[in-house]
Structure formats: C-alpha cells, structure tokens
Design a protein around this motif. Structure first.
Motif, PDB file in Angstrom:
ATOM      1  N   UNK A 226      41.084  89.610  28.144  1.00 51.76           N
ATOM      2  CA  UNK A 226      40.628  88.990  26.287  1.00 51.76           C
ATOM      3  C   UNK A 226      41.274  88.763  25.339  1.00 51.76           C
ATOM      4  N   UNK A 227      42.431  89.086  25.349  1.00 52.84           N
ATOM      5  CA  UNK A 227      43.362  88.858  24.618  1.00 52.84           C
ATOM      6  C   UNK A 227      43.513  87.154  23.275  1.00 52.84           C
ATOM      7  N   UNK A 228      43.500  86.741  25.487  1.00 53.75           N
ATOM      8  CA  UNK A 228      44.016  85.496  25.764  1.00 53.75           C
ATOM      9  C   UNK A 228      42.574  84.952  25.254  1.00 53.75           C
ATOM     10  N   UNK A 229      41.153  85.439  25.778  1.00 48.72           N
ATOM     11  CA  UNK A 229      39.949  84.185  25.244  1.00 48.72           C
ATOM     12  C   UNK A 229      39.956  84.284  23.829  1.00 48.72           C
ATOM     13  N   UNK A 230      40.372  85.360  23.183  1.00 49.37           N
ATOM     14  CA  UNK A 230      40.641  85.234  21.489  1.00 49.37           C
ATOM     15  C   UNK A 230      41.286  84.418  21.179  1.00 49.37           C
ATOM     16  N   UNK A 231      43.070  83.796  21.775  1.00 48.70           N
ATOM     17  CA  UNK A 231      43.528  83.285  21.259  1.00 48.70           C
ATOM     18  C   UNK A 231      42.991  81.559  21.588  1.00 48.70           C
ATOM     19  N   UNK A 232      42.657  81.358  22.844  1.00 44.08           N
ATOM     20  CA  UNK A 232      41.939  79.840  23.143  1.00 44.08           C
ATOM     21  C   UNK A 232      40.922  79.492  22.064  1.00 44.08           C
ATOM     22  N   UNK A 233      39.963  80.739  21.771  1.00 37.41           N
ATOM     23  CA  UNK A 233      39.091  80.294  20.947  1.00 37.41           C
ATOM     24  C   UNK A 233      39.377  79.808  19.461  1.00 37.41           C
ATOM     25  N   UNK A 234      40.838  80.408  19.338  1.00 35.13           N
ATOM     26  CA  UNK A 234      41.668  80.020  18.027  1.00 35.13           C
ATOM     27  C   UNK A 234      42.061  78.578  18.141  1.00 35.13           C
ATOM     28  N   UNK A 235      42.427  78.344  18.697  1.00 39.05           N
ATOM     29  CA  UNK A 235      43.536  77.249  19.230  1.00 39.05           C
ATOM     30  C   UNK A 235      42.015  76.024  19.236  1.00 39.05           C
ATOM     31  N   UNK A 236      40.577  76.165  19.871  1.00 37.91           N
ATOM     32  CA  UNK A 236      40.345  74.897  19.978  1.00 37.91           C
ATOM     33  C   UNK A 236      39.080  75.379  18.597  1.00 37.91           C
ATOM     34  N   UNK A 237      39.335  76.461  17.746  1.00 38.90           N
ATOM     35  CA  UNK A 237      38.239  76.248  16.320  1.00 38.90           C
ATOM     36  C   UNK A 237      39.186  75.834  15.654  1.00 38.90           C
ATOM     37  N   UNK A 238      40.398  75.690  15.186  1.00 38.12           N
ATOM     38  CA  UNK A 238      41.176  75.103  14.846  1.00 38.12           C
ATOM     39  C   UNK A 238      41.619  74.347  14.782  1.00 38.12           C
ATOM     40  N   UNK A 239      41.282  73.334  15.805  1.00 38.05           N
ATOM     41  CA  UNK A 239      41.605  71.939  16.521  1.00 38.05           C
ATOM     42  C   UNK A 239      40.462  70.980  15.655  1.00 38.05           C
TER      43      UNK A 239
END
Length: 369
Positions: free
Chosen positions: A102-115
């Motif tokens: 779940x934390x990995x999903x959060x990091x993935x979401x953050x990466x895509x949103x920041x991009x």
C-alpha cells in the motif's frame, strides 16, 4: 471591502474551472488570492496536455499555487491511460493486508502526480465499508475493519507524502455507513458517540496521530454530534471532536460546497461562514464562478462585521502555509520521469504483486486493454 481582507479570505478557497484552459473567471480569482485549484476529468487530457496546463497555471500565478486532484485508484481516478498506471480499487488492495504494498502504491501515485504538476491528492478514503448498500463509498474503502482502514490508510498517505505530494484523508467523521450520496442529498447517521469512536473515528484518529497533511470533511448529519448541520459546518464535530479530542492539527478542507448535501439545504454563503467558524481551513467550490465569488464575499462580510474573528482567518493561513511550504512545487518539467527507471520499478513491482506474472507483460496488457 479592503483588497487586503479580500485576498486574506480568498486564500481560504480552492476552486474548479470549466475546461482544459484558464478562463477569464478563474484568472481573475487567481489574481484575487486563491490558495489553489482542483482539476477534474473536464480539465485533463494526455499526460503532456495535463502537464502543460499545470505549468501554465503555476507560471501565471507567479507565487506558490497548489494544484489538487482526486486520484484514489479504482473507479475514482482523473488521470487515466498510458503512461499512468492502472490501479485496483482500494478494497482489492486492502484484501492483501500488505502494508508495504500500500505504501508503494502511495509512492507510485505521488510520482505520477508530481510528474504532471500536482501537489495535493485527495486520498486516501478513510471511510469504513460497513454498509453494502452505500452508493458512494463501497470499494473506495480499504476494508470493513476500522483497524485495517486505519493501518492501510496511513500507509498510503505516508507513501504519497514521501513522494512529495500532500495526502488528504476523507470524509471526516465517516461516510461509510450512509445509504445516500452527499453529491445528491444530505445523508444522516444516527449512531451514538460510542459507536463512532469504535468504528468511524478509528482511521481518523490514526491519521491525526501520524501527523499527516490534511483531512476532508463529510457533508453528513451526525445526530450524536450535531443534528442540525452537517459535519462541515459543525463546531462540535470539527473543533471539538477532530481538533480537541483526536488532536488533528493539519489542514481541514471541506468537500465541495456545491454538492447537493450543502447547496440543497443551505446557502453557499452561510456554509462558508459557518464552516470557517467550525474550523474549516480551506473550502472547495468546484464548478461555478459566481458561486465561488459569492462564498468569498460572504466570508469577507462576516469578518468585517466581527462574526468571524480575524484570528480564525490567521489560524487557517498558518496551517495552509505549513502545507504549502512542504508540498507546493513550482512549474517544474518532470514529464520525462514518467516511464523512467524509478517509475517503471514502482509500477512493475505493483503489477507483479497483483498478478504473480511477469510484471512487464502485465503492464503492457493493461495498457492494451
């Protein structure tokens, strides 16, 4: 009304606008001091188009200007299609009971949103899935178990914030057991405080204790707290229960004031004033420019008359400044990080965890579908 006071009150608002370009109404409100904007499906296109719009908004603002979105995963995701990673529902994710995943999903979401230029994600859902007939929450919730919702919700939020995007748990004090949708009507929960503390409030308590960035209010009547107004407008729910009992000191943002739960029962002007007095720091007004303007002007008049103390506005500003200092990003050019090594590692690890198959093939198949 003074220009300084108008800007002070406008800073307590985040608005939506009609399409994929900055229109005149939105531009004027930006100049008047808005804290930021929320983007919807009507605003976004391809990753390149979305990134260009976010850069244009931030460049035009010429100051920290927060851009937000609802990117939960599952059926609530504004950014879809390649190169964004298709995510399962939170219910499906929750069934794994895997904190690291779940934390990995959060990091993935953050990466895509920041991009593409976003600073704030209105996720995770902290509502507990206790009512199978709930028309609006359902599989957006991690679990029927409040302790699991707490554990996994905090993990997703920590992943988001580690990736540089503010999280927002929603919808306080809990929308999971309602039988109606607050977008369409005003739901009511009859549960007593003992039940709320045992079920609905468990994830919000954990979120508050974890010191995470923000929470969103529910446009729901809670009989045990305040049978006359929804939580968004209730001092007992927000100042009393959330701030004093649960100890939350992050930003408290309202759900959209144009939803029927508010607009069908109260004026937007009264909702903004009562919400400010109750403890809301930032109001979402997501659709109509005239409604956005009326809400700001009502708050200005309430401050001028003494109904809303200036210290209440200053308190909201302090919390907003804290969030802004951590998560406001300028008009960056990070689009190339989509599909880069870090992005592939995050996305492929997730795909592999859910399929047991080769992660690259899973990702390719999901994008072809």
């Amino acid at each position: 009304m003074s220009n300084d006071l108008y800007r002070d009150c406008a800073r307590l608002f985040m608005v939506g606008f009609p399409g994929p370009r900055i229109d005149d109404d939105f531009a004027t409100l930006m100049d008047d001091g808005l804290f930021g904007a929320i983007l919807f499906k009507r605003n976004v296109g391809t990753a390149q188009e979305t990134a260009a719009l976010c850069r244009e908004i931030k460049s035009r603002a010429d100051r920290p200007f927060i851009l937000s979105v609802d990117q939960e995963g599952g059926r609530v995701a504004r950014l879809r299609g390649e190169p964004f990673t298709p995510l399962p529902s939170m219910r499906e994710l929750g069934q794994r009971q895997d904190l690291a995943l779940v934390e990995r999903v959060g990091r993935l979401l953050a990466h895509e949103l920041r991009a593409v230029g976003f600073d704030w994600n209105f996720a995770p859902v902290l509502d507990v899935d206790t009512n199978p007939t709930n028309p609006v929450i359902g599989d957006r919730s991690f679990s029927r178990d409040p302790d699991e919702v707490a554990r996994l919700g905090v993990a997703l939020a920590r992943g988001l914030e580690a990736g540089g995007v503010a999280s927002c748990g929603k919808h306080f004090p809990g929308h999971g057991d309602t039988t109606t949708d607050s977008h369409l009507t005003l739901p009511r929960l009859p549960h007593d405080l003992e039940r709320l503390r045992r079920v609905e409030l468990v994830p919000f308590r954990a979120f508050a204790q974890a010191g995470l960035a923000s929470l969103m209010t529910a446009h729901v009547l809670f009989d045990a707290l305040d049978p006359k107004v929804p939580a968004t407008m209730s001092p007992r729910a927000l100042n009393g229960l959330l701030r004093e009992e649960l100890g939350f000191d992050g930003v408290l943002v309202s759900d959209d004031l144009e939803m029927k739960a508010i607009a069908g029962h109260y004026s937007v002007e009264e909702a903004a004033v009562q919400g400010t007095l109750a403890g809301v720091d930032l109001f979402l007004v997501c659709h109509q420019a005239d409604v956005q303007r009326r809400a700001i002007e009502a708050l200005v008049r309430a401050v001028e008359s003494g109904r809303v103390p200036r210290e209440r506005i200053a308190e909201a500003h302090r919390r907003l400044a804290r969030l802004e200092s951590r998560f406001a990003h300028g008009p960056e050019d990070r689009l190339a990080t989509l599909g880069g090594e870090e992005h592939r590692a995050l996305a492929q690890g997730l795909a592999s965890a859910f399929s047991g198959k080769d992660p690259t093939e899973v990702m390719l198949a999901s994008r072809r579908a």
